[in-house]
Design an enzyme around this catalytic site. Sequence first.
Site, short mmCIF file in Angstrom:
data_model
loop_
_atom_site.label_atom_id
_atom_site.label_comp_id
_atom_site.label_asym_id
_atom_site.label_seq_id
_atom_site.Cartn_x
_atom_site.Cartn_y
_atom_site.Cartn_z
N ASP A 45 0.30 -23.24 -1.20
CA ASP A 45 1.33 -23.09 -0.18
C ASP A 45 1.09 -24.06 0.97
OD1 ASP A 45 1.97 -21.04 -1.78
OD2 ASP A 45 1.63 -19.44 -0.32
N ALA A 46 -0.20 -24.20 1.31
CA ALA A 46 -0.53 -25.06 2.44
C ALA A 46 -0.19 -26.52 2.16
CB ALA A 46 -2.02 -24.92 2.77
N PHE A 48 2.06 -27.54 0.09
CA PHE A 48 3.52 -27.61 0.07
C PHE A 48 4.05 -27.74 1.50
CE2 PHE A 48 7.82 -25.93 -0.04
CZ PHE A 48 8.34 -26.44 -1.22
N ASP A 49 3.55 -26.86 2.36
CA ASP A 49 4.02 -26.88 3.75
C ASP A 49 3.69 -28.20 4.44
OD1 ASP A 49 5.00 -24.39 3.38
OD2 ASP A 49 3.31 -23.34 4.31
N LEU A 95 -5.82 5.86 9.50
CA LEU A 95 -6.85 6.87 9.69
C LEU A 95 -7.65 6.57 10.95
CD1 LEU A 95 -8.20 6.94 6.02
CD2 LEU A 95 -6.95 8.79 7.16
N GLU A 128 -14.38 10.69 -0.35
CA GLU A 128 -14.05 9.68 -1.36
C GLU A 128 -14.16 8.29 -0.76
OE1 GLU A 128 -10.03 11.40 -0.87
OE2 GLU A 128 -9.31 9.41 -1.43
N LYS A 130 -13.28 4.68 0.68
CA LYS A 130 -12.12 4.06 1.31
C LYS A 130 -11.96 2.70 0.66
CE LYS A 130 -10.11 3.13 5.84
NZ LYS A 130 -9.71 1.74 5.72
N ASP A 132 -10.74 -0.98 -0.10
CA ASP A 132 -10.32 -2.08 0.77
C ASP A 132 -9.23 -2.90 0.06
OD1 ASP A 132 -10.20 -3.73 2.91
OD2 ASP A 132 -12.14 -4.69 2.58
N ARG A 151 3.18 -0.61 3.12
CA ARG A 151 3.09 0.20 4.31
C ARG A 151 3.88 -0.39 5.47
NH1 ARG A 151 -0.54 0.22 8.59
NH2 ARG A 151 -0.76 2.25 9.59
N GLU A 186 -3.86 2.88 -3.09
CA GLU A 186 -4.28 1.54 -2.70
C GLU A 186 -4.19 0.58 -3.87
OE1 GLU A 186 -5.06 1.84 0.44
OE2 GLU A 186 -6.22 0.07 1.06
N TYR A 238 -4.36 8.30 -4.01
CA TYR A 238 -5.18 9.22 -3.22
C TYR A 238 -4.36 10.09 -2.28
CZ TYR A 238 -4.86 5.21 -0.02
OH TYR A 238 -4.40 4.17 0.75
N LYS A 302 -11.32 14.40 4.06
CA LYS A 302 -10.05 15.08 4.33
C LYS A 302 -10.26 16.59 4.23
CE LYS A 302 -7.71 11.20 2.12
NZ LYS A 302 -7.19 10.67 0.86
N LYS A 326 -16.66 4.55 8.52
CA LYS A 326 -16.79 3.15 8.12
C LYS A 326 -18.25 2.74 7.89
CE LYS A 326 -13.53 0.62 8.42
NZ LYS A 326 -12.48 0.18 9.32
N CYS A 431 -18.87 -41.31 4.05
CA CYS A 431 -19.72 -40.42 3.26
C CYS A 431 -21.17 -40.57 3.71
CB CYS A 431 -19.58 -40.79 1.79
SG CYS A 431 -20.77 -39.94 0.74
N CYS A 434 -23.21 -42.40 0.75
CA CYS A 434 -23.01 -43.77 0.27
C CYS A 434 -22.23 -44.63 1.27
CB CYS A 434 -22.28 -43.77 -1.07
SG CYS A 434 -20.54 -43.32 -0.96
N CYS A 449 -15.11 -38.34 -0.18
CA CYS A 449 -15.73 -39.65 -0.29
C CYS A 449 -14.97 -40.46 -1.33
CB CYS A 449 -17.18 -39.47 -0.73
SG CYS A 449 -17.93 -40.96 -1.37
N CYS A 455 -21.29 -43.43 -5.41
CA CYS A 455 -21.84 -42.44 -4.49
C CYS A 455 -22.90 -41.62 -5.22
CB CYS A 455 -20.73 -41.51 -3.98
SG CYS A 455 -21.38 -40.19 -2.93
S1 IVH Z 1 -5.71 8.54 3.07
C1 IVH Z 1 -2.45 10.00 6.05
N1 IVH Z 1 -7.57 7.70 1.44
O1 IVH Z 1 -7.01 3.16 4.68
C2 IVH Z 1 -3.62 9.21 5.62
N2 IVH Z 1 -6.51 6.10 2.81
O2 IVH Z 1 -7.27 2.96 7.57
C3 IVH Z 1 -3.42 8.56 4.32
N3 IVH Z 1 -7.26 3.80 2.42
O3 IVH Z 1 -3.61 2.95 5.37
C4 IVH Z 1 -4.51 7.66 3.97
N4 IVH Z 1 -8.69 4.28 0.83
O4 IVH Z 1 -4.43 2.02 3.14
C5 IVH Z 1 -6.70 7.36 2.39
N5 IVH Z 1 -9.20 7.09 -0.12
C6 IVH Z 1 -8.31 6.77 0.84
C7 IVH Z 1 -8.15 5.43 1.23
C8 IVH Z 1 -7.24 5.14 2.24
C9 IVH Z 1 -8.15 3.31 1.54
C10 IVH Z 1 -6.52 2.98 3.39
C11 IVH Z 1 -5.05 3.26 3.48
C12 IVH Z 1 -4.78 3.54 4.92
C13 IVH Z 1 -5.97 2.95 5.58
C14 IVH Z 1 -6.26 3.62 6.90
#
Ligand code: IVH
Length: 708
Positions: A45-46, A48-49, A95, A128, A130, A132, A151, A186, A238, A302, A326, A431, A434, A449, A455
């Site tokens: 993309d870069a 292209f731009d 959260l 559980e 989280k 990423d 979201r 997720e 989840y 939860k 976290k 370079c 060389c 280079c 080189c």
């Molecule tokens: S519960 C009403 N469970 O974390 C709360 N979120 O920082 C619903 N995420 O936007 C979220 N793993 O994208 C929940 N096991 C998990 C999660 C999770 C990742 C993300 C989710 C949320 C963000 C909040």
Amino acid sequence: MGQMSFTPVESLDEDAARQELARLADILLKANAAYHQDDAPVMSDAEFDALKQRNAEIEQLFPNLKRSDSPSELVGAAPSDGFSKVTHEISMLSLANAFDAQDIVDFDQRIRKYLGLSDEDDLSYTAEPKIDGLSLSLRYEEGALVQAATRGDGRVGEKVTANAETVNDIPGKIANAPKLLEVRGEVYMAHDDFGALNARQAETGGKTFANPRNAAAGSLRQLDSEVTRARPLRFFAYAWGAVSEPFAKTQFEAIKKLKSFGFQTNPLTITCRNTEEMLQHYARIEAQRATLGYDIDGVVYKVDDLGLQGRLGFRSTTPRWAVAHKFPAELAWTRLESIDIQVGRTGALSPVARLSPVTVGGVVVSNATLHNEDYIAGRDNKGDLIRDGKDIRVGDWVQVYRAGDVIPKIADLDLSKRPDGAERYVFPETCPQCQSAAVREVGDAVRRCTGGLICPAQAVEKLKHFVSRPAFDIEGLGTKQVEQFYADGWIAEPADIFTLRDRYGAGMQQLKNREGWGEKSASKLFDAIDEKRKVPLGRFLYSLGIRHVGEAASNLLARHYGTYDALDRAMDAATEMNGDAWEDLLSIDGVGEVMATSLVTTMTQASEKASIERLVRQLDVQEAVRPMASESPVTGKTVVFTGTLEKMTRAEAKARAESLGAKVSGSVSSKTDILVAGPGAGSKAKKASELGVETIDEDGWLELIEGA
Ligand code: IVH
């Protein structure tokens, strides 16, 4: 494009400007088609731009030269405005965060207080990982997926239904579920898939991603769902949004239900009776973090009882009944001692930060990548500011981080600790190995280079690549030996490896006398080298280490041209980057303009060509044969797939066709024998009918190859 240096727009005269506009129109229009019609981007993309920007600048200076087919109105690859908006019936919240054990104890206390419970009353939680990635809401009506939405800002997201449908973990239909059910979870990418995707992207000159989260987000938010289909996305469910009727009494039971509906749920989800158990599970998950195979950034707790969740309700943007605990960031501050420039196989000048050693997430770090000169200067590859535009200087106090097990990076710096007199880093324009000029081509973030074979850094890296496992893989000749032999002047280019025995074998004195070598190991090495003289064309081509020409592409090219001589002739004929040989090269499905340019430029450049020819004389390069078990109705035919395929993926269709001896091409020409057109087939179908090419649909194709 290889020849197109970054001549400043201001110094173009009218002729040069006209030529460059023509060239840019050609490249951009093709790149655009490759991206939107063929799902096969030929540049990032870069890039292209950057090219589009240059085109616009030239047009501004020479308005009279603006072409009727000017690419200035093309919509680039940025999808952000391309999706329709969806207002979530129930907002997608985030959260609240917690960082230590005390925060978790406080969380439990707050909830007890809110609900009027004493410390002795039972109160269970789920715990559980989280994940990423990025959250997605899937709306099922009467068991059928009718809408998928990101979201967004929590209230309004983007509709990505067609893309979500391509994700394996997302069922199109679910059974025994409420009439209306919004499943939330997720979307993420596993580490293995991320690595493979980036390798593939790098090979085809496409955009590579900084981390799995970005890759997942970029892949889900593609305007063309066929691109998403080719990306290995996964999904953990989840949570849920709107539902027509309750389907569980507890969080844990609900997760089990989601699983029974056909979703993936995280196996590390448990229930806990108190904060001690929650913290124990946190420790357990943290210990497994590195080996899970996907990124997580904490643990979510939860309240298990859904009745209590209902009573607790929400603050403005977060539920009271949940919290994200976290993991501590793997970050550390240290001093930047110096900046070194490394030169890679393709001449790329990569700046490396030499750091005062510091522990980051349990590992001592003394080097970090600085990516490229723009990164040091405080800009990203689009020219936008990063770190608020702060440039990185030797002596600066910098923040280092590690994401997974990848190379450490520098996130930020502390201006208040900048030593007096620290000077802006000047990126070398020659370079360091060389002294050849190091130049940046249009759209390339990297300075390279231009020394090529003269080189030493490029030569050694090329040799290392040449002997690597997917290339010549010569036993006893690894990175260390190659460096040693090069330093001693025994080998300067791949061909020299194959004359080692002639030059040094007789007395064998010289090799024998070296540290670590005896008569036996020396003769073993020569034998191992001889064993590799016979080499398949694809492997040979890959071993040359030509930029953008990876393993898969090398095999494609080998199958297309068959023999080294045919390939060599074709490259010569394509030198001017136009005409039949050039078009033929571009017609190979999987070969784009960037790769083709690199291939032709390298294989026809005089000294490179001479070096390759010296190598070929030492070898027995095998003719590439199509894997063809027996004759099939499509053997030897050239087939093009277009439109949406419903019963198989593009990749699958292509592999099957090739295994039956057909040649699969990306574009329709007079050489095309069959066009397989699914719904949505556009310009290719039109062209095929103009050319009188036989056109069939997916079922017709399946019928044709049935039993073959
Ligand atoms: S519960 C009403 N469970 O974390 C709360 N979120 O920082 C619903 N995420 O936007 C979220 N793993 O994208 C929940 N096991 C998990 C999660 C999770 C990742 C993300 C989710 C949320 C963000 C909040």
